[in-house]
Design an enzyme around this catalytic site. Structure first.
Site, mmCIF file in Angstrom:
data_model
loop_
_atom_site.group_PDB
_atom_site.id
_atom_site.type_symbol
_atom_site.label_atom_id
_atom_site.label_comp_id
_atom_site.label_asym_id
_atom_site.label_seq_id
_atom_site.Cartn_x
_atom_site.Cartn_y
_atom_site.Cartn_z
ATOM 1 N N GLU A 238 -5.190 -11.622 8.378
ATOM 2 C CA GLU A 238 -6.063 -10.450 8.252
ATOM 3 C C GLU A 238 -7.410 -10.770 7.629
ATOM 4 O O GLU A 238 -8.108 -9.875 7.155
ATOM 5 C CB GLU A 238 -5.349 -9.340 7.474
ATOM 6 C CG GLU A 238 -4.635 -9.791 6.216
ATOM 7 C CD GLU A 238 -3.718 -8.729 5.638
ATOM 8 O OE1 GLU A 238 -3.853 -7.545 6.005
ATOM 9 O OE2 GLU A 238 -2.871 -9.076 4.793
ATOM 10 N N HIS B 227 0.807 -1.213 0.000
ATOM 11 C CA HIS B 227 0.000 0.000 0.000
ATOM 12 C C HIS B 227 0.846 1.272 0.000
ATOM 13 O O HIS B 227 0.298 2.359 -0.185
ATOM 14 C CB HIS B 227 -0.937 0.017 1.214
ATOM 15 C CG HIS B 227 -1.976 -1.056 1.186
ATOM 16 N ND1 HIS B 227 -2.863 -1.208 0.147
ATOM 17 C CD2 HIS B 227 -2.269 -2.043 2.071
ATOM 18 C CE1 HIS B 227 -3.658 -2.241 0.391
ATOM 19 N NE2 HIS B 227 -3.311 -2.769 1.548
ATOM 20 N N ARG C 175 7.438 -5.429 3.116
ATOM 21 C CA ARG C 175 6.146 -6.069 2.847
ATOM 22 C C ARG C 175 5.935 -6.063 1.340
ATOM 23 O O ARG C 175 5.937 -5.002 0.700
ATOM 24 C CB ARG C 175 4.989 -5.362 3.537
ATOM 25 C CG ARG C 175 3.651 -6.032 3.200
ATOM 26 C CD ARG C 175 2.503 -5.598 4.069
ATOM 27 N NE ARG C 175 2.012 -4.261 3.754
ATOM 28 C CZ ARG C 175 0.842 -3.784 4.203
ATOM 29 N NH1 ARG C 175 0.067 -4.530 4.980
ATOM 30 N NH2 ARG C 175 0.460 -2.559 3.895
ATOM 31 N N ASP D 185 -7.616 -4.700 7.940
ATOM 32 C CA ASP D 185 -8.307 -5.686 7.101
ATOM 33 C C ASP D 185 -9.024 -6.724 7.949
ATOM 34 O O ASP D 185 -10.117 -7.182 7.581
ATOM 35 C CB ASP D 185 -7.324 -6.359 6.155
ATOM 36 C CG ASP D 185 -7.057 -5.526 4.915
ATOM 37 O OD1 ASP D 185 -8.019 -5.038 4.309
ATOM 38 O OD2 ASP D 185 -5.882 -5.347 4.552
#
Length: 259
Positions: free
Chosen positions: A153, A48, A73, A179
């Protein structure tokens, strides 16, 4: 050469609690500054955040040279990039949306050398950053000293967390509370600090602790970070670079204000 006791993997396995900043803004200077300001680790977000492969590779070196632990990530399902980033010197990889044993197995396959996985050989940059001259020495330590953390998540992941943690080669789990809150509310709300999510996080930490694996989590508030520590999480993200900048600007006095 990085002393084995000082690797992120060994520090976490020894029971240390490590705070990581969350880097969303591309470029190596800010991650380096975050380490020099006091963070022990920086997580470089390709899912993200604004990081791409080049910015993460540059940032990994900057974090190492500043004395910190670089973590990345990767995007959802991009396990090939996970392998490349280990070659570039990342000390841990966080894989989002690990919802099943099959997901965890596919992730492990790309980040561990045979027989645990199928990671291909090419860690030249990692060896340089770690001060390892011999390929054999790197091979013998790499699987133990580079971490793979699967993000829990979704409702399916929460229900399967014990089976996911049982996957050989998966070093631990990392809770994505935003999430997870969306999933547990069937899309009705995003409340990462909500009690339902916090209770679920406690279950996940306990499951990891039972099998001697690492429990990590993203925290949105200082209260959440302290609660996570009390739950047994030892790899705790607090806070993002954007949040740190906003907080710093807010704390500054307007030089043109009266009084």
């Amino acid at each position: 050469m990085i002393e084995p006791a000082m690797t992120l993997a060994n520090r976490l396995r020894a029971g240390e609690t490590i705070a990581t900043a969350w880097s969303t803004l591309a470029g190596p200077v800010l991650p380096e500054v975050l380490v020099r300001a006091g963070y022990q680790a920086v997580t470089l977000d390709m899912q993200h955040g604004m990081h791409d492969f080049a910015s993460v590779v540059q940032s990994i070196a900057a974090v190492v040279h500043a004395g910190g632990h670089p973590v990345a990530r990767v995007p959802v399902g991009d396990y090939a990039t996970a392998s490349r980033l280990l070659d570039a010197g990342a000390q841990a990889i966080i894989a989002p949306m690990i919802g099943s044993v099959e997901d965890a197995t596919a992730f492990v396959s790309q980040i561990k050398y045979p027989p645990a996985g199928t990671r291909s050989w090419g860690p030249g940059r990692a060896m340089e950053l770690q001060g390892v001259a011999e390929g054999q020495a790197y091979l013998m330590s790499a699987d133990a000293e580079t971490l793979g953390l699967g993000m829990i998540e979704t409702r399916a992941a929460l229900e399967a967390v014990d089976d996911i943690l049982a996957v050989d080669g998966l070093d631990g789990v990392f809770v994505g509370p935003a999430d997870l809150s969306i999933a547990l509310s069937d899309g009705a709300r995003c409340e990462p600090s909500g009690e339902e999510v916090q209770q679920a996080a406690g279950r996940i930490a306990a499951a990891a602790i039972r099998v001697g694996k690492i429990a990590g989590i993203y925290c949105n508030t200082l209260k959440d970070a302290r609660r996570a520590r009390d739950m047994g999480f030892t790899f705790i993200s607090w806070a993002s670079d954007q949040a740190i900048i906003r907080a710093g600007v807010s704390a500054l006095h307007d030089p043109f204000a009266e009084g």
